[in-house]
Design a protein around this motif. Sequence first.
Motif, PDB file in Angstrom:
ATOM      1  N   GLU A 132       0.834  -1.194   0.000  1.00 11.08           N
ATOM      2  CA  GLU A 132       0.000   0.000   0.000  1.00 11.08           C
ATOM      3  C   GLU A 132       0.872   1.250   0.000  1.00 11.08           C
ATOM      4  O   GLU A 132       2.013   1.226   0.469  1.00 11.08           O
ATOM      5  N   GLY A 133       0.319   2.334  -0.527  1.00  5.36           N
ATOM      6  CA  GLY A 133       0.969   3.629  -0.425  1.00  5.36           C
ATOM      7  C   GLY A 133       1.777   4.066  -1.618  1.00  5.36           C
ATOM      8  O   GLY A 133       2.268   5.196  -1.650  1.00  5.36           O
ATOM      9  N   ILE A 134       1.948   3.194  -2.620  1.00  7.13           N
ATOM     10  CA  ILE A 134       2.668   3.578  -3.842  1.00  7.13           C
ATOM     11  C   ILE A 134       1.660   4.211  -4.798  1.00  7.13           C
ATOM     12  O   ILE A 134       0.711   3.559  -5.239  1.00  7.13           O
ATOM     13  N   ASN A 135       1.873   5.460  -5.143  1.00  9.86           N
ATOM     14  CA  ASN A 135       0.939   6.194  -5.999  1.00  9.86           C
ATOM     15  C   ASN A 135       1.279   6.064  -7.466  1.00  9.86           C
ATOM     16  O   ASN A 135       0.404   5.804  -8.300  1.00  9.86           O
ATOM     17  N   ALA A 136       2.550   6.245  -7.816  1.00 12.14           N
ATOM     18  CA  ALA A 136       2.956   6.196  -9.222  1.00 12.14           C
ATOM     19  C   ALA A 136       4.446   5.905  -9.313  1.00 12.14           C
ATOM     20  O   ALA A 136       5.217   6.194  -8.388  1.00 12.14           O
ATOM     21  N   VAL A 137       4.838   5.347 -10.456  1.00 19.74           N
ATOM     22  CA  VAL A 137       6.239   5.025 -10.725  1.00 19.74           C
ATOM     23  C   VAL A 137       6.571   5.489 -12.137  1.00 19.74           C
ATOM     24  O   VAL A 137       5.834   5.193 -13.081  1.00 19.74           O
ATOM     25  N   TRP A 138       7.679   6.202 -12.260  1.00 15.12           N
ATOM     26  CA  TRP A 138       8.138   6.699 -13.564  1.00 15.12           C
ATOM     27  C   TRP A 138       9.507   6.095 -13.862  1.00 15.12           C
ATOM     28  O   TRP A 138      10.378   6.044 -12.995  1.00 15.12           O
ATOM     29  N   VAL A 139       9.670   5.630 -15.094  1.00 13.54           N
ATOM     30  CA  VAL A 139      10.927   5.037 -15.538  1.00 13.54           C
ATOM     31  C   VAL A 139      11.419   5.819 -16.750  1.00 13.54           C
ATOM     32  O   VAL A 139      10.723   5.885 -17.777  1.00 13.54           O
ATOM     33  N   ASN A 140      12.582   6.434 -16.609  1.00 17.57           N
ATOM     34  CA  ASN A 140      13.144   7.245 -17.698  1.00 17.57           C
ATOM     35  C   ASN A 140      12.136   8.248 -18.254  1.00 17.57           C
ATOM     36  O   ASN A 140      12.005   8.438 -19.459  1.00 17.57           O
ATOM     37  N   GLY A 141      11.415   8.884 -17.338  1.00 11.47           N
ATOM     38  CA  GLY A 141      10.486   9.939 -17.734  1.00 11.47           C
ATOM     39  C   GLY A 141       9.167   9.472 -18.283  1.00 11.47           C
ATOM     40  O   GLY A 141       8.360  10.276 -18.755  1.00 11.47           O
ATOM     41  N   LYS A 142       8.882   8.167 -18.201  1.00 13.94           N
ATOM     42  CA  LYS A 142       7.610   7.608 -18.659  1.00 13.94           C
ATOM     43  C   LYS A 142       6.875   6.981 -17.474  1.00 13.94           C
ATOM     44  O   LYS A 142       7.499   6.317 -16.643  1.00 13.94           O
ATOM     45  N   GLU A 143       5.570   7.189 -17.412  1.00 11.07           N
ATOM     46  CA  GLU A 143       4.790   6.663 -16.294  1.00 11.07           C
ATOM     47  C   GLU A 143       4.560   5.170 -16.480  1.00 11.07           C
ATOM     48  O   GLU A 143       3.787   4.748 -17.337  1.00 11.07           O
ATOM     49  N   ALA A 144       5.236   4.372 -15.667  1.00  9.38           N
ATOM     50  CA  ALA A 144       5.165   2.917 -15.777  1.00  9.38           C
ATOM     51  C   ALA A 144       4.080   2.320 -14.900  1.00  9.38           C
ATOM     52  O   ALA A 144       3.625   1.199 -15.157  1.00  9.38           O
ATOM     53  N   LEU A 145       3.652   3.055 -13.863  1.00  8.43           N
ATOM     54  CA  LEU A 145       2.613   2.559 -12.957  1.00  8.43           C
ATOM     55  C   LEU A 145       1.850   3.756 -12.405  1.00  8.43           C
ATOM     56  O   LEU A 145       2.451   4.752 -11.996  1.00  8.43           O
ATOM     57  N   ASN A 146       0.513   3.640 -12.408  1.00 11.91           N
ATOM     58  CA  ASN A 146      -0.327   4.684 -11.837  1.00 11.91           C
ATOM     59  C   ASN A 146      -1.471   4.042 -11.088  1.00 11.91           C
ATOM     60  O   ASN A 146      -2.263   3.291 -11.664  1.00 11.91           O
ATOM     61  N   SER A 147      -1.518   4.308  -9.772  1.00 17.32           N
ATOM     62  CA  SER A 147      -2.584   3.775  -8.923  1.00 17.32           C
ATOM     63  C   SER A 147      -2.757   2.269  -9.096  1.00 17.32           C
ATOM     64  O   SER A 147      -3.873   1.756  -9.157  1.00 17.32           O
TER      65      SER A 147
END
Length: 487
Positions: A455-470
Amino acid sequence: MNNRFQVEFHFRNALIFDGDGAEPFKGDIGISDGKIDFVAPASECIEVISDKEYDLAGMALAPGFIDAHTHDDHAVFDPTKIYPKLSQGVTTIVAGNCGISLPPLTLNGQMPPPPLNLLGNSGLFKFPNMASYRKSLAKNGHAVNLVYLIGHSSLRIKVMNDVTREANSEEIRLMHNLLTQALNEGASGFSTGLFYPPNEAASEEEVVGVASAMKNHGGIYTTHMRDEGDDVIKSIDESLSTAKKAGVPLLISHHKCTGRQNWGRTRETLQLLEEHRPSLPLNFDIYPYTAGSTILQEDQVSEETRIMVTWSKTHPERTGQELGDIAREWEVSCKEAARRLKPAGAIYFQMHEEDVHRLLKSDIAIIGSDGIPEDEHPHPRLWGTFPRIIGHYARELGLLTMSEAINKMTGLPAKVFGLGKRGRIAPGHFADLVIFDPKTIIDKADYDNPKVPSEGINAVWVNGKEALNSGSIGVSNAGRLLQSDFS
């Protein structure tokens, strides 16, 4: 100082952890073309024009986490299999650990001998060199960045007709040359698994002979040592000697002291490592649990040790069950039950929480999950390592500050692996980012229910691209193969 910026993405009002261990500060960052364009504390007056703006009030922003120890050699190709890492905020993984790697080994239908079977079936061992593995990565794409090591067991199986003996001079030369080739083709180091049958016959002279390929090229030596129990000091001595003779940095894999009789000996091991720090670049990785996981081996089984089966080829219905319960039901010893279950994997409850605390607090410790994605009933570390460090050990226990915890999974491992422009929130650095709620981040996976996202991970960006959102996978091909640079 320039206070006007035009960027692709503007992140506002974040609590920023820079990755260096400094106290967090409220501020903004902007990213363009995959890199961080600016970092501005809230006290600075700035003007920003952006294509898209994100208000992160109440959220923390940190460099993407670096998993220093994985077995995601094949999982990296599949966004669904790498999801356990993305869902924790991991943007870079290190694979090829414990002496086992896919390249440069081809098995041509033969069953991979343990522990190579942790990576999957024989069909996955289809890369005769690092170049072919790299080509496949480029063709298929991958969601996270990858640092790759070449495994000694894989090299031994490739060049030797009998891995139960020490390699001769010609075989050492061949392995040295194969490692050199792999380094030229994108690998970043060399790993051993001296604990395991395909690698245990290797002498220190053999390991030095192969590892010395990195001396002039650059690269890191990582080792699953021969013994993490009664002979842990002897094994550390061997690891230190090997790295010094080969002239390379050392990373001890998943450092621990196993067995009740060895609980508390981390005081000795840490003192020994501290004594050698002036003469050798050295670190160790650690996961935040008192149980480890690997193949099920009879010589590691005792009636006193709690063991849980993670998979079994002969008795798949026993997956997730306790070895002791299985033995009682079959009316046999635990060792006999293990023999009947093999080939199989297991979770071994062998460590003490105080040792975990002591190791986590060391300033040479970095974080590695050591998760095994192919396990049917995996160790919860596969899904929970990084949020557990921040949520449990930092926020709940206060063992570390959040800044210290994040440094161990960002800035420090970036230095250990020679990953320039990674692991920090700073202008010019690559935009590998994790956005999380510092008040709620926590692991949810446990030994009974191990496949539960944190829990608690909102978003992840890899090399300036959104790899995970909600919790949903976004761009699944933004990862890159990274190569260590210690210059």
